[in-house]
Motif scaffolding. Structure first.
Motif, PDB file in Angstrom:
ATOM      1  N   ILE A   1     -37.240   9.637   8.374  1.00  0.00           N
ATOM      2  CA  ILE A   1     -37.755  10.988   8.601  1.00  0.00           C
ATOM      3  C   ILE A   1     -38.039  11.693   7.281  1.00  0.00           C
ATOM      4  O   ILE A   1     -38.770  12.680   7.236  1.00  0.00           O
ATOM      5  N   SER A   2     -37.453  11.181   6.205  1.00  0.00           N
ATOM      6  CA  SER A   2     -37.592  11.783   4.872  1.00  0.00           C
ATOM      7  C   SER A   2     -38.662  11.041   4.066  1.00  0.00           C
ATOM      8  O   SER A   2     -38.559   9.833   3.847  1.00  0.00           O
ATOM      9  N   ALA A   3     -39.676  11.793   3.626  1.00  0.00           N
ATOM     10  CA  ALA A   3     -40.719  11.186   2.805  1.00  0.00           C
ATOM     11  C   ALA A   3     -40.141  10.661   1.489  1.00  0.00           C
ATOM     12  O   ALA A   3     -40.561   9.604   0.997  1.00  0.00           O
ATOM     13  N   GLY A   4     -39.167  11.372   0.941  1.00  0.00           N
ATOM     14  CA  GLY A   4     -38.540  10.936  -0.303  1.00  0.00           C
ATOM     15  C   GLY A   4     -37.815   9.614  -0.156  1.00  0.00           C
ATOM     16  O   GLY A   4     -37.911   8.731  -1.012  1.00  0.00           O
ATOM     17  N   SER A   5     -37.075   9.483   0.956  1.00  0.00           N
ATOM     18  CA  SER A   5     -36.355   8.231   1.199  1.00  0.00           C
ATOM     19  C   SER A   5     -37.323   7.080   1.432  1.00  0.00           C
ATOM     20  O   SER A   5     -37.120   5.961   0.934  1.00  0.00           O
ATOM     21  N   LEU A   6     -38.382   7.346   2.189  1.00  0.00           N
ATOM     22  CA  LEU A   6     -39.360   6.290   2.458  1.00  0.00           C
ATOM     23  C   LEU A   6     -40.071   5.869   1.174  1.00  0.00           C
ATOM     24  O   LEU A   6     -40.424   4.695   1.003  1.00  0.00           O
ATOM     25  N   LYS A   7     -40.259   6.821   0.266  1.00  0.00           N
ATOM     26  CA  LYS A   7     -40.879   6.485  -1.034  1.00  0.00           C
ATOM     27  C   LYS A   7     -39.975   5.547  -1.822  1.00  0.00           C
ATOM     28  O   LYS A   7     -40.463   4.632  -2.518  1.00  0.00           O
ATOM     29  N   LYS A   8     -38.655   5.720  -1.718  1.00  0.00           N
ATOM     30  CA  LYS A   8     -37.724   4.803  -2.398  1.00  0.00           C
ATOM     31  C   LYS A   8     -37.882   3.390  -1.843  1.00  0.00           C
ATOM     32  O   LYS A   8     -37.886   2.414  -2.593  1.00  0.00           O
ATOM     33  N   ALA A   9     -38.019   3.287  -0.519  1.00  0.00           N
ATOM     34  CA  ALA A   9     -38.220   1.972   0.093  1.00  0.00           C
ATOM     35  C   ALA A   9     -39.541   1.372  -0.368  1.00  0.00           C
ATOM     36  O   ALA A   9     -39.623   0.174  -0.694  1.00  0.00           O
ATOM     37  N   GLU A  10     -40.582   2.191  -0.404  1.00  0.00           N
ATOM     38  CA  GLU A  10     -41.900   1.707  -0.836  1.00  0.00           C
ATOM     39  C   GLU A  10     -41.856   1.217  -2.281  1.00  0.00           C
ATOM     40  O   GLU A  10     -42.419   0.165  -2.616  1.00  0.00           O
ATOM     41  N   ASP A  11     -41.168   1.974  -3.137  1.00  0.00           N
ATOM     42  CA  ASP A  11     -41.064   1.570  -4.542  1.00  0.00           C
ATOM     43  C   ASP A  11     -40.328   0.239  -4.676  1.00  0.00           C
ATOM     44  O   ASP A  11     -40.716  -0.612  -5.497  1.00  0.00           O
ATOM     45  N   ASN A  12     -39.268   0.049  -3.882  1.00  0.00           N
ATOM     46  CA  ASN A  12     -38.538  -1.221  -3.930  1.00  0.00           C
ATOM     47  C   ASN A  12     -39.407  -2.374  -3.436  1.00  0.00           C
ATOM     48  O   ASN A  12     -39.343  -3.484  -3.976  1.00  0.00           O
ATOM     49  N   CYS A  13     -40.198  -2.115  -2.406  1.00  0.00           N
ATOM     50  CA  CYS A  13     -41.109  -3.143  -1.888  1.00  0.00           C
ATOM     51  C   CYS A  13     -42.090  -3.590  -2.978  1.00  0.00           C
ATOM     52  O   CYS A  13     -42.289  -4.785  -3.210  1.00  0.00           O
ATOM     53  N   LYS A  14     -42.697  -2.620  -3.627  1.00  0.00           N
ATOM     54  CA  LYS A  14     -43.692  -2.934  -4.658  1.00  0.00           C
ATOM     55  C   LYS A  14     -43.060  -3.604  -5.868  1.00  0.00           C
ATOM     56  O   LYS A  14     -43.682  -4.449  -6.521  1.00  0.00           O
ATOM     57  N   SER A  15     -41.817  -3.215  -6.174  1.00  0.00           N
ATOM     58  CA  SER A  15     -41.129  -3.783  -7.331  1.00  0.00           C
ATOM     59  C   SER A  15     -40.702  -5.228  -7.084  1.00  0.00           C
ATOM     60  O   SER A  15     -40.860  -6.090  -7.952  1.00  0.00           O
TER      61      SER A  15
ATOM     62  N   GLY B   1     -34.057   5.150   9.465  1.00  0.00           N
ATOM     63  CA  GLY B   1     -33.261   5.752   8.392  1.00  0.00           C
ATOM     64  C   GLY B   1     -33.074   4.731   7.288  1.00  0.00           C
ATOM     65  O   GLY B   1     -31.968   4.540   6.780  1.00  0.00           O
ATOM     66  N   THR B   2     -34.152   4.069   6.913  1.00  0.00           N
ATOM     67  CA  THR B   2     -34.075   2.887   6.045  1.00  0.00           C
ATOM     68  C   THR B   2     -33.655   3.202   4.616  1.00  0.00           C
ATOM     69  O   THR B   2     -33.097   2.368   3.923  1.00  0.00           O
ATOM     70  N   ASP B   3     -33.942   4.418   4.138  1.00  0.00           N
ATOM     71  CA  ASP B   3     -33.605   4.839   2.778  1.00  0.00           C
ATOM     72  C   ASP B   3     -34.205   3.868   1.751  1.00  0.00           C
ATOM     73  O   ASP B   3     -35.425   3.792   1.636  1.00  0.00           O
ATOM     74  N   HIS B   4     -33.391   3.103   1.056  1.00  0.00           N
ATOM     75  CA  HIS B   4     -33.913   2.190   0.024  1.00  0.00           C
ATOM     76  C   HIS B   4     -34.595   0.958   0.611  1.00  0.00           C
ATOM     77  O   HIS B   4     -35.279   0.238  -0.124  1.00  0.00           O
ATOM     78  N   GLY B   5     -34.386   0.692   1.887  1.00  0.00           N
ATOM     79  CA  GLY B   5     -35.049  -0.449   2.521  1.00  0.00           C
ATOM     80  C   GLY B   5     -34.428  -1.795   2.221  1.00  0.00           C
ATOM     81  O   GLY B   5     -35.037  -2.841   2.469  1.00  0.00           O
ATOM     82  N   PHE B   6     -33.187  -1.806   1.706  1.00  0.00           N
ATOM     83  CA  PHE B   6     -32.578  -3.068   1.289  1.00  0.00           C
ATOM     84  C   PHE B   6     -32.403  -4.055   2.445  1.00  0.00           C
ATOM     85  O   PHE B   6     -32.655  -5.251   2.295  1.00  0.00           O
ATOM     86  N   LEU B   7     -31.957  -3.572   3.605  1.00  0.00           N
ATOM     87  CA  LEU B   7     -31.713  -4.474   4.738  1.00  0.00           C
ATOM     88  C   LEU B   7     -32.992  -5.154   5.213  1.00  0.00           C
ATOM     89  O   LEU B   7     -33.035  -6.390   5.293  1.00  0.00           O
ATOM     90  N   PRO B   8     -34.047  -4.412   5.551  1.00  0.00           N
ATOM     91  CA  PRO B   8     -35.274  -5.100   5.998  1.00  0.00           C
ATOM     92  C   PRO B   8     -35.901  -5.967   4.911  1.00  0.00           C
ATOM     93  O   PRO B   8     -36.470  -7.026   5.216  1.00  0.00           O
ATOM     94  N   LEU B   9     -35.788  -5.538   3.662  1.00  0.00           N
ATOM     95  CA  LEU B   9     -36.303  -6.381   2.578  1.00  0.00           C
ATOM     96  C   LEU B   9     -35.582  -7.723   2.534  1.00  0.00           C
ATOM     97  O   LEU B   9     -36.204  -8.778   2.369  1.00  0.00           O
TER      98      LEU B   9
END
Length: 237
Positions: free
Chosen positions: A48-62, A24-32
Motif C-alpha cells: 500500500i506504500s509507494a515508498g516500500s514498493l520502491k524499495k522492492a523495485e530497487d532490490n529487483c533491479k539491483s 505488504g512486501t516491503d523490501h521484496g526479499f521473500l518473493p525475490l
C-alpha cells in the motif's frame, strides 16, 4: 539470497510450482528468493506504500536487472484478481489488520487456495476470525526473530459452511495446535507467555467492572497456559 529464519520458514510453507503474492512486501526479499530459487513460477509483490514498493523495485533491479517483475501498488488483496495466485502471504502486520484485509472482500479471499499468515499481535483474535469465517488453520509454526518468537499460520481458505460459531476464549490465544505442531521453541514460548500474562494480571487494578472482566480473562489465559505446559511435560515423558 539468504533469508532470515522467519522468512525462510514462510518460504518453506510454499510448495514448488505454486504462484504467490506477498502483500505488504516491503523490501521484496521473500518473493525475490522464491523467484531466484525457481520455487515459484510467478510472484506478485504488493504494498500500500509507494515508498516500500520502491524499495522492492530497487532490490529487483539491483539483484536481477534482466528480469521483469510484477509490482503492484494497492490495498491488501484488492491488487489481485479472484484466484489469481495459489498462495498469499500476509506477514509482519497486526492480526486485526490481517482479518480486516481478508474480510474486506470475502469472496475474493476465499478464491485464494492458501494463506501464510504471520501476525505481529492479536493472533488469538485472528484465529477466532478465521474459524468464524470458515478458514482452516492446517499448521502452526514458531520461529525466532531477534528477542521475539513469532507465530506463523498456514491456512486453507475453506468454505462458508465450515464456519465455527464459538465464543472467543483463551483457547484461541493458546490452542492445542501449539502442542500438535510443537518444535524446539514451544516450551520457551509458553513459559514467556505465562510470565507476561501473570505480570498483566498482577498489574490490573480491580477497581472497576472493566478491570474485573479483564482480570478474569487474564486468569483464564494463565490457566490455559498452565494446562498446555503440563500437557507438554506429560507428552514428553
Amino acid at each position: 539470497m539468504k533469508l532470515s529464519d522467519r522468512l525462510q520458514l514462510i518460504a518453506d510453507e510454499i510448495n514448488k510450482g505454486e504462484t504467490m503474492a506477498d502483500i505488504g512486501t516491503d523490501h521484496g526479499f521473500l518473493p525475490l528468493y522464491l523467484m531466484e530459487t525457481g520455487k515459484c513460477p510467478h510472484v506478485v509483490m504488493a504494498d500500500i506504500s509507494a515508498g516500500s514498493l520502491k524499495k522492492a523495485e530497487d532490490n529487483c533491479k539491483s539483484l536481477h536487472p534482466e528480469r521483469e517483475y510484477d509490482l503492484r501498488l494497492g490495498n491488501g488483496i484488492d491488487v489481485l484478481q479472484d484466484g489469481e495466485v495459489d498462495v498469499v502471504v500476509l506477514a509482519g502486520m497486526g492480526g486485526l489488520l490481517i482479518a480486516d484485509i481478508l474480510e474486506w472482500n470475502l469472496a475474493k479471499s476465499r478464491s485464494i487456495k492458501r494463506y501464510i499468515l504471520q501476525p505481529r499481535n492479536n493472533v488469538g483474535r485472528l484465529r477466532h476470525w478465521l474459524a468464524e469465517n470458515g478458514f482452516i488453520i492446517t499448521k502452526e509454526s514458531l520461529v525466532r526473530e531477534g528477542k521475539f518468537i513469532c507465530e506463523i499460520l498456514t491456512v486453507h481458505s475453506g468454505f462458508p459452511e465450515g464456519k465455527q460459531h464459538e465464543p472467543y476464549s483463551a483457547a484461541f490465544d493458546y490452542p492445542e495446535s501449539l502442542l500438535t505442531d510443537r518444535n524446539h521453541l514451544t516450551d520457551e514460548y509458553l513459559e514467556k507467555k505465562l510470565a507476561i500474562e501473570e505480570n498483566i494480571c498482577k498489574n490490573i487494578a480491580e477497581h472497576s467492572r472493566a478491570a474485573e472482566v479483564e482480570a478474569a480473562s487474564c486468569r483464564e489465559r494463565i490457566n490455559r497456559l498452565r494446562y498446555l505446559l503440563k500437557k507438554q511435560l506429560g507428552d514428553a515423558e
